[in-house]
Design a protein around this motif. Structure first.
Motif, short mmCIF file in Angstrom:
data_model
loop_
_atom_site.label_atom_id
_atom_site.label_comp_id
_atom_site.label_asym_id
_atom_site.label_seq_id
_atom_site.Cartn_x
_atom_site.Cartn_y
_atom_site.Cartn_z
N PHE A 1 0.01 14.94 -81.78
CA PHE A 1 0.92 15.30 -81.00
C PHE A 1 2.00 14.30 -80.23
O PHE A 1 2.43 14.35 -78.81
N ARG A 2 1.97 13.17 -80.87
CA ARG A 2 2.91 12.06 -80.29
C ARG A 2 4.25 12.25 -80.98
O ARG A 2 4.37 11.55 -81.72
N ASN B 1 7.48 11.63 -79.72
CA ASN B 1 8.41 10.99 -79.41
C ASN B 1 8.21 9.74 -80.17
O ASN B 1 9.27 9.01 -80.67
N THR C 1 -0.28 25.71 -76.60
CA THR C 1 0.62 25.02 -76.17
C THR C 1 1.41 26.01 -74.94
O THR C 1 1.65 27.08 -75.17
N GLU D 1 11.24 22.93 -74.10
CA GLU D 1 10.36 21.70 -74.39
C GLU D 1 9.05 22.29 -75.05
O GLU D 1 8.52 21.95 -76.15
N GLN E 1 2.65 20.88 -71.84
CA GLN E 1 3.71 19.96 -71.62
C GLN E 1 4.06 19.77 -70.20
O GLN E 1 3.53 20.53 -69.30
N PHE F 1 4.60 14.34 -74.76
CA PHE F 1 4.79 15.93 -74.36
C PHE F 1 4.10 16.22 -73.05
O PHE F 1 4.71 17.27 -72.46
N GLU F 2 3.01 15.64 -72.76
CA GLU F 2 2.34 16.08 -71.63
C GLU F 2 2.94 15.78 -70.28
O GLU F 2 2.67 16.04 -69.15
N GLY G 1 7.86 21.96 -79.05
CA GLY G 1 6.50 21.41 -79.31
C GLY G 1 5.59 22.19 -80.38
O GLY G 1 5.19 21.79 -81.17
N LEU H 1 11.82 16.38 -77.05
CA LEU H 1 10.77 15.60 -77.61
C LEU H 1 10.79 14.14 -77.76
O LEU H 1 9.88 13.81 -77.85
#
Length: 817
Positions: free
Chosen positions: A679-680, A682, A537, A56, A575, A617-618, A60, A612
RNA sequence: GCGAGAGUGGCGGAACCUGGCAGACGCGCUGGACUUAGGAUCCAGUGCCCGAAAGGGCGUGGGAGUUCAAAUCUCCCCUCUCGCACCA
């Protein structure tokens, strides 16, 4: 021809081709006009093959790097291994291997897995912290700290893990247990090396305010860990000896309410004072017990235990003599290890006073409530109020009076304003084998002597019994430690401890900027060109340890004029953890899911997209909830199949591209660009799915979709690099890589809707929906709404009292008052 | 105890920044089509309740408030997760 999706048919071939083309190597040419972007991932421990968390995190980070390449940046996206340290050493010993070869084997495996997953690393900069060419500079940096007085040795109570047979930093003790093995940590008095991170406490705190692109929880954890308290230091005298003992308090306004005085049991004055007063016999058991029990046992024990020492302290503000106690509830490492106790206004002191029959004297009364009586109150009063029985300060309001009292103390020479930090110095020495030897020689005449720079690295010997055993394995080596003193030439011994892994990982990101540099750990020009890091990251488990230490290192290097900035990672992305059915994955639980078998079966793109697309992600990912039936085809794999079909059909299509598809393509470019920037990922993927569906609709209606196919393939590139490359070069017929193509741009005119849905509400409830022109006037919108079936039905027999018109989106008829 | 974050369908989640169609997208499920019977693929449906339908009612942890309008803003409460935890 409609192309079927078969990842195994092309993924491995692209790995080789990309490597041949040197696609992901950063360009060092200072004349290169492109902006530089440093995409950094927290480097892995080589304690096995990659796990799901790596899949993951690195997926990312790879999206960020590839996106920046496509935006035209000169990207530095390096990889290396945090190869020294307990995780690797313990795993190797457990399996009966030497740490070195075992670590190397794991690194090779992880490297192969990273390549197979399509990570766009610049392999030419690869580093291992266990490599002498690396740890030479770790040692060199240690010596810079040493020469600056920031690395020092002292005896103090430290955390000792009996299982791992080494000391640990405070940051490595989690709820009283060893961060690595979970064993309860003991307290031992040992001589150890420390980095003076406390000198940087204020700057670490202040500069945290600049880190606006860090997750709030990480900043909060760091701030709490540093733990700044403002207050005053006040000096009490011991009546029997006249010696002065200073205490720290955040409530100098309650000084007149101090009715006893407490030493930490480890305080050096305790034994002396008790022996003087003849109470040592009663005090000794308490001291001994505190010394031997683990931290957790100690905290769980009787919390208000304590023994009267038989001596008295003199309160400097009123000359009163108050009894001195030794008690475990006072900590030795914080403040001065001794406190003045004000039971009326501190809950801990209150409980202790009630237990030991000590006076509770109220010196702050609530401003608008019944006065408190020390004899009958049931808990301490810590809120604000009016000072009483406090000499010159009677009637003053607290907390404002804290500053007044502090000023008065300073004027009277009885104390001074002070700031205290919870942060302690960083314990960096370890009694273990697998780390850089501390480059110090202990000489009977010269003391601690630095190994000269030109004799670095101090190599880690290989012919060592590396089993942990209470002292460093290096100490057991027959000859290694015996050397001549670099200063006087006499017989001397090397320091036999090794450095904490976190020292290695506190500067690796600088080394990436100057790989192979031989005249120092890095070249300042290189570092100042690439850094600070554009995007960092990694896992939240490093929220305090690694990130705080790296910030500290950067500030020290700034002070040494080795770098031109004070914060290494202005943008941080953490993440979430990958768990299984609410629990962490582990082999012993039998719930371990590894990425590489899934890569073999479904392809790297599917594994990347699965991670993803699962959610933000977080956030944590529960594999059990997202994976479904392990034998069924993953949803994202099905989507890639639809993408292959749509793109290949689009290439063959001859029809006109319908306007709706053109419009959606531009909207998608706009939306996906925003999502990737934020960083979105999804939602970026979901938007690409919507575009894929619309392409299918257009194609099935006989229309074209070539422009949409091109844009879709490019936007897919950072997320599913193999599928995008295959489509780009093979189906769309491009010569060069999609990963070097320019990120698509949208036409604002085409990204805007020409017609929109007008929502017709009555009293806030939706009664109809109309398709109207995006530039409809308010008058026309109102007329259309009024004429709609839904509105007419709902408004029958009602008076419209107000009309809210927000053309072109909404009209709301209000009938109620 | 202190601090941070989060509560939305059967599930992962979207919409929250910027108040305006709640449930995008995907999984799962139901029905159907097709077939060289596949890890298929495709089509339709899928928040809950009433209804044959049209339509209506309810609905984002609970309660208040602001507003024409609240998942979204404010306050109180509950629950969960994470971090720290005698820090004077």
């Amino acid at each position: 021809m409609t192309r079927r999706y078969d990842a195994s048919a092309f993924e491995p071939a692209w790995v080789a081709r990309w490597e041949d083309e040197g696609l992901y190597e950063a360009v060092e040419d200072p004349a290169d006009p492109r902006p530089r972007f440093y995409a950094l991932d927290m480097f892995p421990y080589p304690s096995g093959d990659l796990h799901m968390g790596h899949a993951e995190a690195f997926s990312g980070g790879d999206v960020v790097a590839r996106y920046h390449w496509m935006r035209g940046d000169n990207v530095l996206h390096p990889i290396g291994w945090d190869a020294f340290g307990l995780p690797a050493e313990n795993a190797a010993i457990k399996r009966g291997f030497a740490p070195g070869p075992w670590t190397e084997a794991n690194i090779e495996q992880q490297a192969a897995s990273f390549k197979r997953m399509g990570m766009s690393f610049d392999w030419s900069r690869r580093l291992h912290t266990s490599d002498p060419d690396y740890y030479r500079w770790t040692q060199w940096l240690f010596l810079r700290f040493f020469h600056k007085g920031l690395a020092y040795r002292k005896e103090s109570p430290v955390n000792w893990c009996p299982k791992d047979a080494t000391v640990l930093a405070n940051e490595q003790v989690i709820q009283g247990a060893c961060e690595r093995c979970g064993t309860m940590v003991e307290r031992r008095n040992l001589t150890q090396w420390f980095f003076k991170i406390t000198d940087y406490a204020q700057r670490l705190l202040d500069d945290a305010d600049e880190l606006v692109d860090w997750p709030e929880r990480v900043l909060t954890m760091q701030r709490n860990w540093i733990g700044r308290s403002e207050g005053a230091e006040v000096t009490f005298a011991i009546e029997e000896t006249g010696e002065e003992i200073t205490v720290f308090t955040t409530r100098p306004d309650t000084l007149w309410g101090a009715t006893f005085f407490v030493f930490a049991v480890e305080h050096p004055a305790v034994r002396r004072l008790a022996e003087l007063a003849g109470t040592w016999e009663q005090v000794e058991p308490l001291v001994r017990r505190a010394d031997q029990t683990s931290l957790v046992e100690r905290e769980a024990a009787d919390t208000r235990e304590g023994v009267f020492l038989g001596v008295y302290a003199v309160n400097p503000v009123n000359g009163e003599r108050i009894p001195c106690y030794a008690a475990p509830y006072v900590l030795t490492g914080y403040g001065t290890g001794a406190i003045m106790a004000v039971p009326a206004h501190d809950q801990r002191d209150f409980e202790f006073a009630r237990r030991h029959g000590i006076e509770v004297r109220v010196v702050v009364q609530p401003a608008d409530d019944d006065p408190l009586d020390g004899a009958t109150m049931t808990e301490a009063f810590a809120a604000e109020g009016v000072m009483v029985a406090s000499g010159p300060f009677d009637g003053h309001l607290t907390p404002a009076s804290i500053a007044e009292v502090t000023t008065w103390l300073e004027g009277a020479g009885r104390g001074k304003g002070a700031i205290n930090f919870r942060l302690r110095d960083w314990l960096i020495s370890r009694q273990r084998y697998w780390g850089p030897p501390i480059p110090i020689v202990h000489c009977p005449t010269c003391g601690e002597v630095a190994v000269p720079d030109d004799e670095l690295p101090v190599r880690l010997p290989e012919d060592v019994d590396f089993q942990p055993g209470g002292e460093s394995p290096l100490a057991r080596h027959a000859t290694w430690k015996h050397v001549a003193c670099p200063t006087c030439g006499g017989e001397a011994e090397r320091d036999t401890d090794t450095l904490d892994t976190f020292v290695d990982s506190s500067w690796y990101f600088f080394r990436y900027c100057s790989p192979g540099y031989e005249d120092g750990p890095f070249r300042r020009e290189d570092v100042d060109r690439w850094m600070p890091v554009g995007q960092y990251t990694g896992g939240v488990e490093h929220a305090i340890l690694h990130l705080l230490y790296s910030r500290f290192f950067t500030k020290v290097l700034y002070d040494l004029e080795m770098v031109g900035f004070t914060e290494p990672f202005p943008r941080l992305m953490n993440q979430g953890q990958v768990i299984f059915d609410g629990a962490s994955m582990s082999k012993s639980k039998g719930n371990l899911v590894e990425p590489m078998p899934l890569v073999q079966r479904w392809g790297a793109d599917t594994v990347r997209l699965t991670m993803l697309f699962a959610g933000p992600f977080e956030d944590d990912i529960d594999w059990k909830l997202i994976a479904g039936d392990p034998d069924k085809r993953p949803g994202v794999h099905q989507w890639l199949g639809r993408v292959f079909a749509a793109v290949s059909d689009a290439v063959a299509s001859t029809g006109e591209e319908p306007e709706a598809l053109v419009r959606l393509t531009h909207k998608t470019i706009k939306g996906v660009t925003e999502d990737v920037e934020r960083f979105r990922l999804n939602t970026a993927i979901s938007k690409l799915m919507v575009l894929t569906n619309e392409m299918r609709t257009a194609l099935d209606a006989g229309g074209g979709a070539r422009a949409a196919a091109t844009a879709l393939t490019q936007m897919l590139a950072p997320l599913a690099p193999f599928a995008a490359e295959e489509l780009w070069r093979v189906e769309l017929g491009n010569e060069s890589s999609v990963h070097r193509s320019s990120w698509p741009v949208f036409d604002p005119a085409l990204a805007a809707d020409t017609s929109v849905t007008l929502v017709v509400q009555v009293d806030g409830k939706v009664r109809d929906k109309l398709e109207v022109a995006a530039d409809i006037t308010e008058t026309d919108a109102l007329a259309a709404a009024r004429a709609s079936d839904g509105a007419r039905r709902a408004l029958a027999g009602l008076d419209v009292r107000a009309e809210i018109v927000r053309a072109p989106r909404l009209v709301n008829f209000v009938t109620r008052s």
